[in-house]
Design a protein around this motif. Structure first.
Motif, short mmCIF file in Angstrom:
data_model
loop_
_atom_site.label_atom_id
_atom_site.label_comp_id
_atom_site.label_asym_id
_atom_site.label_seq_id
_atom_site.Cartn_x
_atom_site.Cartn_y
_atom_site.Cartn_z
N ALA A 185 0.84 -1.20 0.00
CA ALA A 185 0.00 0.00 0.00
C ALA A 185 0.87 1.25 0.00
N LEU A 186 0.30 2.32 -0.52
CA LEU A 186 1.01 3.61 -0.61
C LEU A 186 0.07 4.75 -0.28
N SER A 187 0.53 5.62 0.61
CA SER A 187 -0.16 6.88 0.87
C SER A 187 0.70 8.03 0.34
N LEU A 188 0.09 8.90 -0.47
CA LEU A 188 0.82 10.04 -1.02
C LEU A 188 0.81 11.25 -0.09
N LYS A 189 0.07 11.15 1.03
CA LYS A 189 -0.09 12.30 1.92
C LYS A 189 -0.54 13.50 1.07
N MET A 190 0.09 14.68 1.25
CA MET A 190 -0.29 15.84 0.46
C MET A 190 0.92 16.38 -0.32
N TYR A 191 1.77 15.45 -0.74
CA TYR A 191 3.01 15.84 -1.41
C TYR A 191 2.77 16.34 -2.84
N PHE A 192 1.87 15.70 -3.59
CA PHE A 192 1.75 15.97 -5.02
C PHE A 192 0.64 16.96 -5.32
N PRO A 193 0.82 17.83 -6.32
CA PRO A 193 -0.33 18.55 -6.88
C PRO A 193 -1.20 17.56 -7.66
N LEU A 212 4.03 1.93 2.11
CA LEU A 212 5.11 2.74 1.56
C LEU A 212 4.82 4.24 1.67
N GLY A 213 5.90 5.00 1.66
CA GLY A 213 5.80 6.45 1.69
C GLY A 213 6.63 7.07 0.58
N ARG A 214 7.55 7.94 0.96
CA ARG A 214 8.29 8.75 -0.03
C ARG A 214 9.13 7.92 -0.99
N PHE A 215 9.60 6.75 -0.56
CA PHE A 215 10.37 5.92 -1.48
C PHE A 215 9.59 5.64 -2.75
N ALA A 216 8.28 5.47 -2.63
CA ALA A 216 7.45 5.06 -3.77
C ALA A 216 6.85 6.23 -4.52
N HIS A 217 7.42 7.42 -4.41
CA HIS A 217 6.91 8.55 -5.17
C HIS A 217 7.18 8.42 -6.67
N ASP A 218 7.97 7.46 -7.04
CA ASP A 218 8.14 7.07 -8.44
C ASP A 218 7.38 5.77 -8.63
N PRO A 219 6.46 5.70 -9.59
CA PRO A 219 5.69 4.46 -9.79
C PRO A 219 6.57 3.23 -9.99
N LYS A 220 7.72 3.40 -10.62
CA LYS A 220 8.61 2.27 -10.83
C LYS A 220 9.14 1.72 -9.50
N ALA A 221 9.31 2.61 -8.53
CA ALA A 221 9.76 2.17 -7.21
C ALA A 221 8.66 1.35 -6.53
N PHE A 222 7.43 1.81 -6.66
CA PHE A 222 6.30 1.04 -6.12
C PHE A 222 6.27 -0.35 -6.75
N ILE A 223 6.41 -0.39 -8.05
CA ILE A 223 6.36 -1.66 -8.78
C ILE A 223 7.51 -2.57 -8.35
N SER A 224 8.68 -2.00 -8.06
CA SER A 224 9.81 -2.84 -7.65
C SER A 224 9.50 -3.59 -6.35
#
Length: 245
Positions: A5-13, A223-235
């Protein structure tokens, strides 16, 4: 069931979140990951939830919210109804994160009401727990189990995901020691084993390789900031696939 699972918090526009969803959906489709034995969950900001659902649900990725109101309807200015989260395609609700506790002064009583609201609306609570300081792992487990019981009471038969995040490790350069995490999570898994969809995820500076080190003491990662790249999430998803296949 293994959960990533991934939470983006409020990092992205908003635009970047939508692009993230598009890229993630493409990667999952290309690698046929929706057919594997695991669950993926994505928790964007409230305003992007409809777009996330539109893009990710067809690829088998569950979506949800980073918080919910404890009431479905009424005079609750600025709150977001769990009924509306469900109506928009959400099936998971993050509840009780330490930032909600520290910044917005949420206590166990309110968090308990939010868990009940999630269950009432067929949302799986992703309940965040963790100790504030380094302890012996058995002591940390007892602290977290007490925290769980104070929120969920003796209710069982409902879905419950626990995100174990030792609060002293959130945002740290390195996660808590693997032996510490494994011991705590094994106790937590025993404590929630009576729930219908019982999963213990580890958060707190979680990244690649960690799941392999602490498996099978945990059921996945939050997951958190590590997965801010979709490829990192997929890894991390592919790492989990290798463990469960």
């Amino acid at each position: 069931m293994t959960v990533i699972a991934l939470s983006l918090k409020m990092y992205f526009p908003r635009e970047r979140t939508i692009k993230y969803c598009e890229d993630l959906a493409k990667l999952v489709s290309e690698r046929n990951l929706s057919k594997r034995k695991l669950t993926m969950a994505f928790l964007p900001d409230f305003l992007t939830l409809p777009d996330a659902a539109r893009l990710l649900l067809p690829e088998g990725i569950r979506v949800g919210s980073q918080d919910i109101c404890d009431e479905d309807r009424g005079a609750y200015t600025g709150e977001v109804s769990p009924a509306d989260v469900a109506a928009l395609g959400g099936s998971v609700a993050e509840i009780g994160h330490i930032e909600r506790r520290r910044l917005y002064h949420e206590d166990d009583e309110l968090i308990s009401k939010k868990v009940a609201a999630a269950w009432r609306n067929n949302l799986t609570p992703l309940l965040c727990v963790g100790e504030d300081k380094v302890m012996e792992p058995e002591e940390a487990a007892a602290y977290c189990i007490k925290e769980i019981h104070s929120v969920v009471g003796k209710e069982q038969g409902y879905p419950l995901w626990i995100a174990y995040e030792p609060r002293w490790a959130i945002g740290a350069e390195h996660p808590a020691p693997t032996s510490y995490v494994k011991t705590v999570c094994e106790y937590l898994k025993q404590a929630i084993s009576g729930y219908r969809d019982a999963n213990v995820l580890y958060g707190g500076s979680a990244g690649p390789g960690l799941l392999t080190e602490i498996w099978p003491s945990v059921d996945g990662l939050f997951l958190g900031r590590f997965a801010h790249d979709p490829k990192a999430f997929i890894s991390v998803v592919e790492e989990a696939v290798n463990l469960v296949d």
